[in-house]
Design a protein around this motif. Sequence first.
Motif, PDB file in Angstrom:
ATOM      1  N   HIS A 169      27.216  57.988  46.378  1.00 20.18           N
ATOM      2  CA  HIS A 169      26.686  56.742  46.939  1.00 20.18           C
ATOM      3  C   HIS A 169      27.672  56.071  47.897  1.00 20.18           C
ATOM      4  CE1 HIS A 169      23.040  56.684  44.511  1.00 20.18           C
ATOM      5  NE2 HIS A 169      23.763  57.003  43.457  1.00 20.18           N
ATOM      6  N   ASP A 170      28.700  56.812  48.293  1.00 23.46           N
ATOM      7  CA  ASP A 170      29.714  56.301  49.225  1.00 23.46           C
ATOM      8  C   ASP A 170      30.317  54.986  48.749  1.00 23.46           C
ATOM      9  OD1 ASP A 170      29.380  58.431  51.065  1.00 23.46           O
ATOM     10  OD2 ASP A 170      27.619  57.452  51.916  1.00 23.46           O
ATOM     11  N   ALA A 171      30.527  54.875  47.465  1.00 24.28           N
ATOM     12  CA  ALA A 171      31.095  53.648  46.893  1.00 24.28           C
ATOM     13  C   ALA A 171      32.614  53.702  46.916  1.00 24.28           C
ATOM     14  CB  ALA A 171      30.608  53.468  45.464  1.00 24.28           C
ATOM     15  N   VAL A 172      33.213  52.535  47.110  1.00 25.25           N
ATOM     16  CA  VAL A 172      34.670  52.446  47.033  1.00 25.25           C
ATOM     17  C   VAL A 172      35.099  51.506  45.911  1.00 25.25           C
ATOM     18  CG1 VAL A 172      35.042  53.011  49.456  1.00 25.25           C
ATOM     19  CG2 VAL A 172      34.740  50.636  48.787  1.00 25.25           C
ATOM     20  N   ASN A 173      34.166  50.702  45.441  1.00 29.34           N
ATOM     21  CA  ASN A 173      34.437  49.806  44.322  1.00 29.34           C
ATOM     22  C   ASN A 173      33.403  50.023  43.228  1.00 29.34           C
ATOM     23  OD1 ASN A 173      36.645  48.484  45.606  1.00 29.34           O
ATOM     24  ND2 ASN A 173      35.199  47.231  46.778  1.00 29.34           N
ATOM     25  N   MET A 207      39.447  54.668  44.717  1.00 25.54           N
ATOM     26  CA  MET A 207      38.384  53.746  44.322  1.00 25.54           C
ATOM     27  C   MET A 207      38.966  52.698  43.383  1.00 25.54           C
ATOM     28  SD  MET A 207      35.196  56.297  43.555  1.00 25.54           S
ATOM     29  CE  MET A 207      34.719  57.571  44.734  1.00 25.54           C
ATOM     30  N   THR A 208      38.341  51.530  43.367  1.00 22.48           N
ATOM     31  CA  THR A 208      38.840  50.437  42.541  1.00 22.48           C
ATOM     32  C   THR A 208      37.790  50.007  41.521  1.00 22.48           C
ATOM     33  OG1 THR A 208      40.175  49.602  44.375  1.00 22.48           O
ATOM     34  CG2 THR A 208      39.752  48.090  42.550  1.00 22.48           C
ATOM     35  N   VAL A 209      38.205  49.919  40.275  1.00 25.31           N
ATOM     36  CA  VAL A 209      37.350  49.340  39.246  1.00 25.31           C
ATOM     37  C   VAL A 209      37.571  47.832  39.293  1.00 25.31           C
ATOM     38  CG1 VAL A 209      36.838  49.181  36.788  1.00 25.31           C
ATOM     39  CG2 VAL A 209      37.413  51.402  37.791  1.00 25.31           C
ATOM     40  N   LEU A 210      36.612  47.118  39.833  1.00 26.14           N
ATOM     41  CA  LEU A 210      36.766  45.672  40.021  1.00 26.14           C
ATOM     42  C   LEU A 210      36.659  44.900  38.713  1.00 26.14           C
ATOM     43  CD1 LEU A 210      34.577  45.068  43.214  1.00 26.14           C
ATOM     44  CD2 LEU A 210      37.060  45.331  43.090  1.00 26.14           C
ATOM     45  N   ASP A 211      35.840  45.415  37.793  1.00 25.58           N
ATOM     46  CA  ASP A 211      35.617  44.664  36.559  1.00 25.58           C
ATOM     47  C   ASP A 211      34.914  45.552  35.545  1.00 25.58           C
ATOM     48  OD1 ASP A 211      35.586  42.560  34.759  1.00 25.58           O
ATOM     49  OD2 ASP A 211      34.535  41.174  36.102  1.00 25.58           O
ATOM     50  N   HIS A 212      35.000  45.140  34.308  1.00 28.12           N
ATOM     51  CA  HIS A 212      34.179  45.711  33.237  1.00 28.12           C
ATOM     52  C   HIS A 212      33.587  44.506  32.524  1.00 28.12           C
ATOM     53  CE1 HIS A 212      33.780  48.679  29.612  1.00 28.12           C
ATOM     54  NE2 HIS A 212      32.694  47.961  29.822  1.00 28.12           N
ATOM     55  N   ILE A 213      32.279  44.400  32.576  1.00 27.78           N
ATOM     56  CA  ILE A 213      31.601  43.231  32.014  1.00 27.78           C
ATOM     57  C   ILE A 213      30.788  43.635  30.796  1.00 27.78           C
ATOM     58  CG2 ILE A 213      29.842  41.473  32.445  1.00 27.78           C
ATOM     59  CD1 ILE A 213      30.813  41.329  35.308  1.00 27.78           C
ATOM     60  N   ILE A 214      31.009  42.906  29.714  1.00 24.11           N
ATOM     61  CA  ILE A 214      30.252  43.123  28.480  1.00 24.11           C
ATOM     62  C   ILE A 214      29.283  41.956  28.332  1.00 24.11           C
ATOM     63  CG2 ILE A 214      30.393  43.370  25.973  1.00 24.11           C
ATOM     64  CD1 ILE A 214      33.305  44.298  26.359  1.00 24.11           C
ATOM     65  N   VAL A 215      28.025  42.265  28.090  1.00 23.57           N
ATOM     66  CA  VAL A 215      27.030  41.208  27.944  1.00 23.57           C
ATOM     67  C   VAL A 215      26.365  41.268  26.574  1.00 23.57           C
ATOM     68  CG1 VAL A 215      26.535  41.078  30.414  1.00 23.57           C
ATOM     69  CG2 VAL A 215      25.183  42.608  28.981  1.00 23.57           C
ATOM     70  N   SER A 216      25.965  40.108  26.101  1.00 26.86           N
ATOM     71  CA  SER A 216      25.180  40.002  24.877  1.00 26.86           C
ATOM     72  C   SER A 216      24.281  38.786  25.038  1.00 26.86           C
ATOM     73  CB  SER A 216      26.075  39.836  23.645  1.00 26.86           C
ATOM     74  OG  SER A 216      26.569  38.507  23.558  1.00 26.86           O
ATOM     75  N   GLU A 217      23.454  38.530  24.056  1.00 27.21           N
ATOM     76  CA  GLU A 217      22.582  37.348  24.126  1.00 27.21           C
ATOM     77  C   GLU A 217      23.401  36.060  24.158  1.00 27.21           C
ATOM     78  OE1 GLU A 217      18.774  37.176  21.959  1.00 27.21           O
ATOM     79  OE2 GLU A 217      19.448  39.018  21.004  1.00 27.21           O
TER      80      GLU A 217
END
Length: 229
Positions: A169-173, A207-217
């Motif tokens: 997908h030609d992603a860099v982030n 490539m850069t991992v900008l964030d890791h987001i955990i979601v819940s209710e």
Amino acid sequence: MTNATIKNWAEDDRPREKMMLKGAEALSNAELLAILINNGTRDQSAVDVCKSLLNKVDNDLNRLGRLSIKELLKLKIKGIGEAKAISIAAALELGIRRDAAEKKRDTITHSRDVAAFLKAKLQYKKHEVFAVLFLNQANKIMHYEVLSEGGITGTVADPRIILKKALSHDAVNIILCHNHPSGSFKPSRADRDLTAKIKDAAAMLDMTVLDHIIVSEDGHYSFADEGIL
């Protein structure tokens, strides 16, 4: 059209007429669901059938939205068979997608932008789902994809698959994301280790991992905001 006119309609048709007269906001949850199932049983109106359904989930629409078609049928509500369960599930899914679409941002500028979108997409899942957002240099979202779905105990994400998808997908982030069905959004040791592993692998491909987001209710947790990425 008057309220007296509505009373002349068959009981199963009254929610439709009420909606035409007063608008959707004037209807109860049971009345809205009654429009979906169209008719009730010999002994109960469609509204009464839907009240029985809502009672089974403590009148919690979020809880209802998490039920699969099979789980809806297992509630054994008289008057709700497979066809009506499908109609209800389809309508609730449209609501989820609408919520996600409203919260989607084409360009990510803050963790809350993506967290609102991800919460709308994943909060109703009863098992852990691991997904990735692929972004270009300007942090415009190029692609969103669920890469793995696990049981209640967790899910596994393969860094090789993630990076292969990023290249395609030609992603860099990259923004990693998953849900915690338990309600807690604090990261586990495994969450931290996996994030570090993917971050190191991505760096090798510039490539850069900008964030890791955990979601819940109950909310969300951003690795970037907490300074642990």
